[in-house]
Each structure stands twice: as structure tokens, then as C-alpha cells.
Design an enzyme around this catalytic site. Structure first.
Site, PDB file in Angstrom:
ATOM      1  CD  GLU A  89      40.573 -17.835  10.289  1.00  0.00           C
ATOM      2  OE1 GLU A  89      39.855 -16.852   9.789  1.00  0.00           O
ATOM      3  OE2 GLU A  89      40.700 -17.730  11.723  1.00  0.00           O
ATOM      4  CB  CYS A 102      39.577 -11.040   3.464  1.00  0.00           C
ATOM      5  SG  CYS A 102      40.089 -10.451   4.789  1.00  0.00           S
ATOM      6  CB  CYS A 109      43.389  -8.349  17.258  1.00  0.00           C
ATOM      7  SG  CYS A 109      43.536  -6.610  16.861  1.00  0.00           S
ATOM      8  CB  CYS A 113      36.114  -5.184  18.548  1.00  0.00           C
ATOM      9  SG  CYS A 113      37.184  -3.708  18.062  1.00  0.00           S
ATOM     10  CB  CYS A 116      36.473  -8.857  16.669  1.00  0.00           C
ATOM     11  SG  CYS A 116      37.283  -9.960  15.476  1.00  0.00           S
ATOM     12  N   GLY A 156      44.050  -9.202  12.663  1.00  0.00           N
ATOM     13  CA  GLY A 156      44.957  -8.201  13.135  1.00  0.00           C
ATOM     14  C   GLY A 156      44.874  -6.530  13.196  1.00  0.00           C
ATOM     15  CB  SER A 188      39.761  -2.043   7.835  1.00  0.00           C
ATOM     16  OG  SER A 188      39.191  -2.167   8.348  1.00  0.00           O
ATOM     17  CB  SER A 211      36.036  -0.492  12.498  1.00  0.00           C
ATOM     18  OG  SER A 211      36.739  -1.408  11.447  1.00  0.00           O
ATOM     19  CB  CYS A 330      37.737 -12.363  10.497  1.00  0.00           C
ATOM     20  SG  CYS A 330      37.399 -10.294  10.383  1.00  0.00           S
TER      21      CYS A 330
END
Ligand code: SAH
Length: 343
Positions: A89, A102, A109, A113, A116, A156, A188, A211, A330
Site C-alpha cells: 500500500e 507514505c 512486517c 506491534c 498494527c 514494513g 520511521s 515509534s 496501514c
């Protein structure tokens, strides 16, 4: 296996031309064209013979737009299909300081987290530097607008794909490609400490975002497994060291989760950890993810939290939510697509 030219630096293009028995200066003709046209056939500044020889080992890659969602506020969320059938995305956003894209850095990933959507299902693979570039090229072509700012905050963990991301930064910044200044790029990370030091060594004028999401170890380990490997004290030290080395302020991402990390104790601890005007805190109301049951802090409580930080001299703002009427968080479009395929 052919190589995607959009993932090569200027020097690499020079070298490949020389290896083919061509003059170095042909790179001046080839390099800008790679980022403007869709196929080698269209690079008419080069002879037909050279184009044919290049096509034997190289190609110009393009992402396929699988679907897109358009918000009333101008935000466009793209679901791109990669050549191997994977999806990523990218989100196009309009800000007063310019259009921002973005971009994703990996398919899935590894970081886990808890809040997420991108990490559900783990990491499939890293994106190549070409595939990161192509997100910008495709978004510009689709919207007809120039992208002037990049945030590496899509799917990611960019520092878990370090060399491809560094190469992407070199390519995107080149005057012959998209010529996007490093000062207009944010990267990030969830806090891979050794990679923060490696990045500091490069001394790039990009903005590093960390983050954080929690100022206490137990709380952070609970929502971000990476904290077990690189606990807060090592992360915070790395952040101060990064600033000392690069002279750049660090931006801190803090997604407010109701009843978890939005207490006055959390605000006080943030003030204790981050002083001296070296940091900027971005407060983000946590996005609802269908698979997760975190609730966002109310807007009044968010304001209170922000004021508590500001009053004590910590620079904090609440991030404006863009694309609230589309799947903004995301990884959500990719998740939906995967679910539909497996049905
Ligand atoms: N892996 C990198 C970059 C991708 S995530 C990182 O962790 O920073 C980009 C940002 O979105 C991070 O700050 C991440 O914590 C945040 N994020 C992820 N899921 C979210 C959600 N549901 N609500 C709000 N922010 C979220």
C-alpha cells in the site's frame, strides 16, 4: 533474471554501460529517461541497437494498481500489485507544505506491534529499491500531481531493509530521477537500536521518526515486542546519540490507546525522558484495526495529554487525521485483499 533499472544508482548505470562497451556519458541520456518512460523502447535518445542489447538483461519496472480508495479530503490510498503477485500500500496525502506519499518498505512486517495491521501474517519479503521508487512514480502518474515529500511509514520496518532503503534514498534524491530532497523525507522506525547507530553514521538530513507509543518498559514490551530486544533505555540513549551525531531533531510517534498509554503518569514520564527541545512528539489517535481491540483515546483526553506535555516544555502536536473515511490504518487494504483471495 533481468534487473529493474529503476533500482540502480547513477554510478551503477555508468558502469553497466561501460561494461557493454558504451561511453560513460550515455548514462546522462539513459538515467533521466528510466524514471519518465514505461519501457526501454521509449528511450529514443539511445540507438535501437543499444536499447535491444539493454533489454536482454534489464527492464523498466512498473507497479500495477490493483485498487484505490479516494477520500473527500484528497487522500488516495493505493493497493499496488508486485510482479510476484504480492500486494503493498501507498497513501497520497495533500498537506499545505506539499503532496506527501507514505511508502511501504516491505511486504508484511516482522516486528509484531500489537496495534498494527501490517504485521499480521508476518514478513513475506523486503521490497527492492526499485519497488520503493515505483510507488512514487505510480502515484504521481495516477494523481497527475508531483510528490514533494516522502514518509517511510507504510507497510514494513525500513531499518529491517536497511541496504535497499539506503539505496532508495540515494536514487530518489538524484537530480535526474525524482529529485526529492532528503530534508523532505522522513523515515520511521519501531526502534532497532543498532540500525539507528548505523543510520547516524550516514549523517543524512532526513527526519528520523521513532515509534515510541509507551514510556515504560513493561508497557512498551507488551505492545511492541521489539522492546524486549532493545529496551527503552538503550533506545532513548540511541536517540540522543543520533541527534548529537546528525544535529537533527527526532520526531516521536505516540499513538494514544484509551486506558493504556494515555495516563498523566505516561505524560510525565515522556517529559522526564525527552527534554531540551530536541524532540517533537506526534500524538496520533490509534486507528481501529478489525483484528485488534484497541480503542482510541477521546479527542478531549488527547488534547489534555497534549497540553500536559506542552505546559512542561515538550513540543507536541496532535496529528490531523487524513483519509478517515477510507481504510486509513496501514496494512488494512492488503489484509482485506489477502482475506478475499483465501476465501
Ligand atoms: N515500522 C515503522 C514504520 C511503519 S508504521 C515504524 O514502526 O515506525 C508507521 C507508523 O504507524 C508507526 O508509528 C506505527 O506505530 C503506526 N501505526 C501502526 N498501526 C497503527 C494504528 N492502528 N494506529 C495508529 N498508528 C499506527
Amino acid at each position: 533474471m533481468k534487473t529493474d533499472l529503476r533500482g540502480l544508482t547513477y554510478t551503477e548505470i555508468e558502469n553497466l554501460l561501460v561494461d557493454m562497451g558504451e561511453a560513460k556519458f550515455r548514462a546522462k541520456q539513459l538515467y533521466p529517461a528510466i524514471f519518465k518512460v514505461d519501457s526501454l523502447d521509449e528511450v529514443t535518445t539511445l540507438s535501437k541497437d543499444l536499447r535491444a542489447r539493454l533489454s536482454e538483461n534489464f527492464y523498466i519496472g512498473n507497479l500495477e494498481t490493483e485498487s484505490k480508495q479516494q477520500s473527500k479530503d484528497g487522500t488516495v490510498k493505493f493497493l499496488f500489485k508486485l510482479h510476484d503477485g504480492n500486494f503493498i500500500e501507498s497513501v497520497f496525502m495533500k498537506y499545505h507544505h506539499g503532496n506527501t506519499l507514505c511508502v511501504s518498505s516491505q511486504v508484511g512486517c516482522l516486528m509484531g506491534c500489537k496495534f498494527c495491521a501490517s504485521t499480521i501474517g508476518g514478513k513475506v519479503r523486503d521490497l527492492s529499491s526499485a519497488e520503493i521508487m515505483e510507488q512514487i512514480i505510480a502515484a504521481q502518474r495516477d494523481t497527475g500531481e508531483r510528490v514533494s515529500n516522502i514518509v517511510m511509514m507504510g507497510i514494513g520496518e525500513p531499518l529491517d531493509n536497511f541496504s535497499n532503503v539506503m539505496k532508495f534514498l540515494e536514487i530518489v534524491n538524484h537530480p535526474d530521477t525524482l529529485n526529492i530532497g532528503l530534508r523532505h523525507i522522513s523515515l520511521s522506525t519501531c526502534g532497532i537500536v543498532p540500525k539507528i547507530y548505523e543510520l547516524a553514521e550516514r549523517n543524512l538530513p532526513i527526519t528520523l521518526s521513532v515509534s515510541l507509543h509507551a514510556p515504560f518498559n513493561d508497557m512498551r514490551s507488551n505492545i511492541m515486542p521489539v522492546n524486549k530486544k532493545y529496551p527503552l533505555d538503550t533506545l532513548v540513549t540511541a536517540m540522543y546519540d543520533y541527534i548529537k551525531k546528525t544535529n537533527r531533531r527526532i520526531s516521536i510517534e505516540y499513538a494514544l490507546i484509551q486506558g493504556k498509554n494515555d495516563t498523566p503518569e505516561c505524560a510525565n514520564e515522556l517529559v522526564r525522558l525527552f527534554k531540551n527541545g530536541l524532540f517533537h512528539i506526534n500524538l496520533i489517535p490509534v486507528n481501529n484495526v478489525r483484528e485488534r481491540d484497541y480503542k482510541k483515546t477521546t479527542s478531549d483526553a488527547t488534547k489534555d495529554f497534549c497540553e500536559r506535555l506542552n505546559k512542561r516544555g515538550l513540543n507536541a502536536t496532535v496529528r490531523r487525521e487524513l483519509g478517515a473515511d477510507i481504510d486509513a490504518a496501514c496494512g488494512q487494504l492488503r489484509r482485506k485483499k489477502q482475506e478475499n483471495i483465501s476465501k
